[in-house]
Design an enzyme around this catalytic site. Structure first.
Site, PDB file in Angstrom:
ATOM      1  N   CYS A   1      10.971  29.449  -8.103  1.00 57.85           N
ATOM      2  CA  CYS A   1      10.878  28.073  -7.626  1.00 57.85           C
ATOM      3  C   CYS A   1      10.364  27.154  -8.721  1.00 57.85           C
ATOM      4  CB  CYS A   1      10.058  28.008  -6.329  1.00 57.85           C
ATOM      5  SG  CYS A   1       8.408  27.376  -6.437  1.00 57.85           S
TER       6      CYS A   1
ATOM      7  N   LYS B   1      -6.848  31.772 -13.174  1.00 58.90           N
ATOM      8  CA  LYS B   1      -5.885  30.708 -12.908  1.00 58.90           C
ATOM      9  C   LYS B   1      -4.908  30.493 -14.064  1.00 58.90           C
ATOM     10  CE  LYS B   1      -7.573  26.417 -12.799  1.00 58.90           C
ATOM     11  NZ  LYS B   1      -8.316  25.282 -12.195  1.00 58.90           N
ATOM     12  N   ASP B   2      -5.357  30.759 -15.273  1.00 62.54           N
ATOM     13  CA  ASP B   2      -4.526  30.499 -16.456  1.00 62.54           C
ATOM     14  C   ASP B   2      -3.733  31.719 -16.910  1.00 62.54           C
ATOM     15  OD1 ASP B   2      -5.582  27.915 -16.495  1.00 62.54           O
ATOM     16  OD2 ASP B   2      -7.276  28.527 -17.736  1.00 62.54           O
TER      17      ASP B   2
ATOM     18  N   ARG C   1     -11.447  32.372 -25.736  1.00 57.29           N
ATOM     19  CA  ARG C   1     -11.106  31.093 -26.333  1.00 57.29           C
ATOM     20  C   ARG C   1     -12.408  30.358 -26.649  1.00 57.29           C
ATOM     21  NH1 ARG C   1      -8.419  28.474 -21.745  1.00 57.29           N
ATOM     22  NH2 ARG C   1      -8.442  26.707 -23.153  1.00 57.29           N
TER      23      ARG C   1
ATOM     24  N   ARG D   1     -12.007  15.370 -20.163  1.00 57.26           N
ATOM     25  CA  ARG D   1     -11.509  14.631 -19.002  1.00 57.26           C
ATOM     26  C   ARG D   1     -12.607  13.774 -18.391  1.00 57.26           C
ATOM     27  NH1 ARG D   1      -7.599  19.071 -16.023  1.00 57.26           N
ATOM     28  NH2 ARG D   1      -7.460  20.373 -17.865  1.00 57.26           N
TER      29      ARG D   1
ATOM     30  N   ARG E   1      -5.139  15.097 -19.788  1.00 51.61           N
ATOM     31  CA  ARG E   1      -5.290  16.449 -20.343  1.00 51.61           C
ATOM     32  C   ARG E   1      -6.612  16.584 -21.069  1.00 51.61           C
ATOM     33  NH1 ARG E   1      -2.397  20.462 -23.325  1.00 51.61           N
ATOM     34  NH2 ARG E   1      -4.222  21.422 -22.411  1.00 51.61           N
ATOM     35  N   GLY E   2      -6.833  17.787 -21.615  1.00 50.88           N
ATOM     36  CA  GLY E   2      -8.058  18.051 -22.360  1.00 50.88           C
ATOM     37  C   GLY E   2      -8.960  18.978 -21.577  1.00 50.88           C
ATOM     38  N   ASN E   3     -10.003  19.461 -22.231  1.00 49.08           N
ATOM     39  CA  ASN E   3     -10.908  20.351 -21.514  1.00 49.08           C
ATOM     40  C   ASN E   3     -11.777  19.533 -20.550  1.00 49.08           C
ATOM     41  OD1 ASN E   3     -13.277  19.433 -22.828  1.00 49.08           O
ATOM     42  ND2 ASN E   3     -12.996  20.877 -24.498  1.00 49.08           N
ATOM     43  N   VAL E   4     -12.597  20.221 -19.779  1.00 50.92           N
ATOM     44  CA  VAL E   4     -13.356  19.565 -18.714  1.00 50.92           C
ATOM     45  C   VAL E   4     -14.158  18.372 -19.254  1.00 50.92           C
ATOM     46  CG1 VAL E   4     -15.202  19.909 -17.013  1.00 50.92           C
ATOM     47  CG2 VAL E   4     -13.440  21.663 -17.298  1.00 50.92           C
TER      48      VAL E   4
ATOM     49  N   ALA F   1      -3.711  16.855 -15.025  1.00 52.45           N
ATOM     50  CA  ALA F   1      -2.613  17.498 -15.738  1.00 52.45           C
ATOM     51  C   ALA F   1      -1.932  18.535 -14.867  1.00 52.45           C
ATOM     52  CB  ALA F   1      -3.135  18.165 -17.008  1.00 52.45           C
ATOM     53  N   SER F   2      -2.502  18.779 -13.697  1.00 52.56           N
ATOM     54  CA  SER F   2      -2.001  19.856 -12.851  1.00 52.56           C
ATOM     55  C   SER F   2      -0.944  19.313 -11.884  1.00 52.56           C
ATOM     56  CB  SER F   2      -3.189  20.455 -12.088  1.00 52.56           C
ATOM     57  OG  SER F   2      -2.793  20.930 -10.826  1.00 52.56           O
ATOM     58  N   LEU F   3       0.268  19.876 -11.940  1.00 53.49           N
ATOM     59  CA  LEU F   3       1.339  19.455 -11.033  1.00 53.49           C
ATOM     60  C   LEU F   3       0.931  19.701  -9.585  1.00 53.49           C
ATOM     61  CD1 LEU F   3       4.474  20.859 -12.914  1.00 53.49           C
ATOM     62  CD2 LEU F   3       3.488  18.559 -13.028  1.00 53.49           C
ATOM     63  N   ARG F   4       0.165  20.786  -9.368  1.00 56.26           N
ATOM     64  CA  ARG F   4      -0.318  21.106  -8.032  1.00 56.26           C
ATOM     65  C   ARG F   4      -1.256  20.010  -7.513  1.00 56.26           C
ATOM     66  NH1 ARG F   4      -5.217  22.905  -6.453  1.00 56.26           N
ATOM     67  NH2 ARG F   4      -5.838  22.998  -8.628  1.00 56.26           N
ATOM     68  N   ARG F   5      -2.204  19.589  -8.345  1.00 51.28           N
ATOM     69  CA  ARG F   5      -3.126  18.535  -7.888  1.00 51.28           C
ATOM     70  C   ARG F   5      -2.382  17.219  -7.725  1.00 51.28           C
ATOM     71  NH1 ARG F   5      -7.417  20.723 -12.107  1.00 51.28           N
ATOM     72  NH2 ARG F   5      -8.622  22.138 -10.787  1.00 51.28           N
TER      73      ARG F   5
ATOM     74  N   SER G   1     -13.257  27.065 -25.969  1.00 50.48           N
ATOM     75  CA  SER G   1     -13.675  25.896 -25.188  1.00 50.48           C
ATOM     76  C   SER G   1     -15.026  26.193 -24.534  1.00 50.48           C
ATOM     77  CB  SER G   1     -12.641  25.558 -24.115  1.00 50.48           C
ATOM     78  OG  SER G   1     -12.702  26.509 -23.060  1.00 50.48           O
TER      79      SER G   1
HETATM   80  N1  LIG Z   1      -6.545  24.799 -16.458  1.00 50.98           N
HETATM   81  C1  LIG Z   1      -7.850  24.644 -17.023  1.00 50.98           C
HETATM   82  C2  LIG Z   1      -8.872  25.376 -16.244  1.00 50.98           C
HETATM   83  N2  LIG Z   1      -8.826  26.712 -16.135  1.00 50.98           N
HETATM   84  C3  LIG Z   1      -9.848  27.108 -15.329  1.00 50.98           C
HETATM   85  C4  LIG Z   1     -10.562  25.984 -14.958  1.00 50.98           C
HETATM   86  C5  LIG Z   1     -11.738  25.932 -14.087  1.00 50.98           C
HETATM   87  C6  LIG Z   1     -12.293  27.257 -13.640  1.00 50.98           C
HETATM   88  C7  LIG Z   1     -11.471  27.953 -12.606  1.00 50.98           C
HETATM   89  O1  LIG Z   1     -10.597  27.343 -11.954  1.00 50.98           O
HETATM   90  O2  LIG Z   1     -11.702  29.152 -12.426  1.00 50.98           O
HETATM   91  C8  LIG Z   1      -9.960  24.873 -15.555  1.00 50.98           C
HETATM   92  C9  LIG Z   1     -10.376  23.469 -15.455  1.00 50.98           C
HETATM   93  C10 LIG Z   1     -10.092  22.857 -14.127  1.00 50.98           C
HETATM   94  O3  LIG Z   1      -9.055  23.160 -13.516  1.00 50.98           O
HETATM   95  O4  LIG Z   1     -10.900  22.035 -13.657  1.00 50.98           O
END
Ligand SMILES: NCc1[nH]cc(CCC(=O)O)c1CC(=O)O
Length: 313
Positions: A250, A91-92, A12, A163, A157-160, A136-140, A14
């Site tokens: 779940c 993670k993605d 990608r 944000r 949202r958005g890339n690092v 943007a993370s439901l987990r966080r 980004s």
């Molecule tokens: N969902 C976006 C994403 N995918 C991977 C990372 C960071 C690198 C990683 O977790 O390996 C991030 C940004 C973040 O969560 O801060």
């Protein structure tokens, strides 16, 4: 599939994705010298591919169709042969890969922890009642609410970089980002405090870079072998097996982390209510060879203990 004279890396566009693709490229060059078996490394081309997930900025991806949005176009490029390997944040990556696509393995894992970032407050504990935390993370979001039910949690949202800019402009009082991404981007100067995994569990796969290939492509598999990390592969096998048990069944936020402790592999898994009011944790320890079984057991334990409304209809 005709073998091409080089290895084309798909990524990608980004800044984080590019940093991860460059890391993969650098490791390949370091492992093989200037020429590999039947391919050249001086100019391992990067093919930048725009994904549906990158185009959606206004809603959580969980609503738009999930993790596959970041990988679909790269999978197609692999299957069409326009790229030979695709570099992803583990993670993605969805748990189920399309037919014909395989994960060759993972690069050595970066820091798995989340970072707390704020310009005005020193830590999550230090935030005043009602302060706004964006993620943007439901987990966080759920883990923040579990620790601090009095805070306001909003979508960010958005890339690092985006944000961090929104935080800078004061749109939120604090945000949480993965240490791994910040390190890879050289942005750890922004980190206010690091959240230890005992208090705040990362996402499955956090900090690991996965390399996807055509499942049958032995040429690329062999080229990658020297740069892939065994212990990371074992941890990820446990975490992804854990997630596979849960993400189909779940509908609440999920966190999970596996690591080697001496000769043993330990996996900790967590599911939470989105509002953080309830959470369940499972821990398994055993031989690293049994990584996937340990992950499945932890997932099955949580599934069995979950209240009915945690489960999908
Ligand atoms: N969902 C976006 C994403 N995918 C991977 C990372 C960071 C690198 C990683 O977790 O390996 C991030 C940004 C973040 O969560 O801060």
């Amino acid at each position: 599939m005709a073998s091409s004279p080089t290895l084309v890396i798909g990524t990608r566009g980004s800044p984080l994705a590019l940093a991860q693709a460059h890391e993969t490229q650098d490791r390949l060059v370091a492992a093989h010298g200037s020429t590999g078996a039947g391919w050249t490394v001086e100019h391992l081309p990067l093919s930048i591919i725009k994904t549906t997930g990158d185009a959606i900025q206004d809603r959580p991806l969980s609503e738009a169709g999930g993790k596959g949005l970041f990988t679909k176009e790269l999978d197609i490029a692999l299957l069409e042969g326009s790229i030979d390997l695709a570099v992803h944040s583990a993670k993605d990556l969805p748990t189920a890969l399309p037919e014909g696509i395989a994960i060759a393995g993972f690069l050595p894992r970066e820091d798995v922890r989340d970072a707390f970032i704020s310009h005005r407050f020193r830590s999550l504990d230090d935030l005043p009642r009602g302060a706004v935390v964006g993620s943007a993370s439901l987990r966080r979001q759920a883990q923040v609410r579990r620790l601090r039910p009095d805070l306001q949690v909003t979508l960010l949202r958005g890339n690092v970089q985006t944000r961090l800019a929104k935080l800078e402009r004061g749109e939120v009082d604090a945000t949480l980002l993965a240490m791994a991404g910040l390190r890879r981007l050289g942005l750890t100067g922004h980190v206010t405090t690091v959240l230890e995994t005992d208090d705040f569990l990362p996402a499955v796969g956090q900090g690991a870079i996965a390399v996807a290939i055509r499942a049958e492509d032995e040429r690329v598999r062999q080229a990658l072998a020297p740069i892939l990390d065994g212990p990371t592969g074992q941890a990820l096998a446990a975490e992804r097996a854990f997630l596979t048990i849960l993400d189909g069944s779940c509908r609440t936020p999920i966190a999970g982390h596996a690591r080697l402790i001496g000769p043993e592999l330990e996996i900790r898994g967590l599911v939470l209510r989105p509002d953080g009011s309830e959470s369940l944790e499972a821990v398994r320890r055993g031989a690293p060879e049994d990584a996937a079984a340990l992950g499945r057991e932890a997932g099955a334990e949580l599934r069995a203990r979950m209240p009915a409304d945690f489960l999908k209809a």
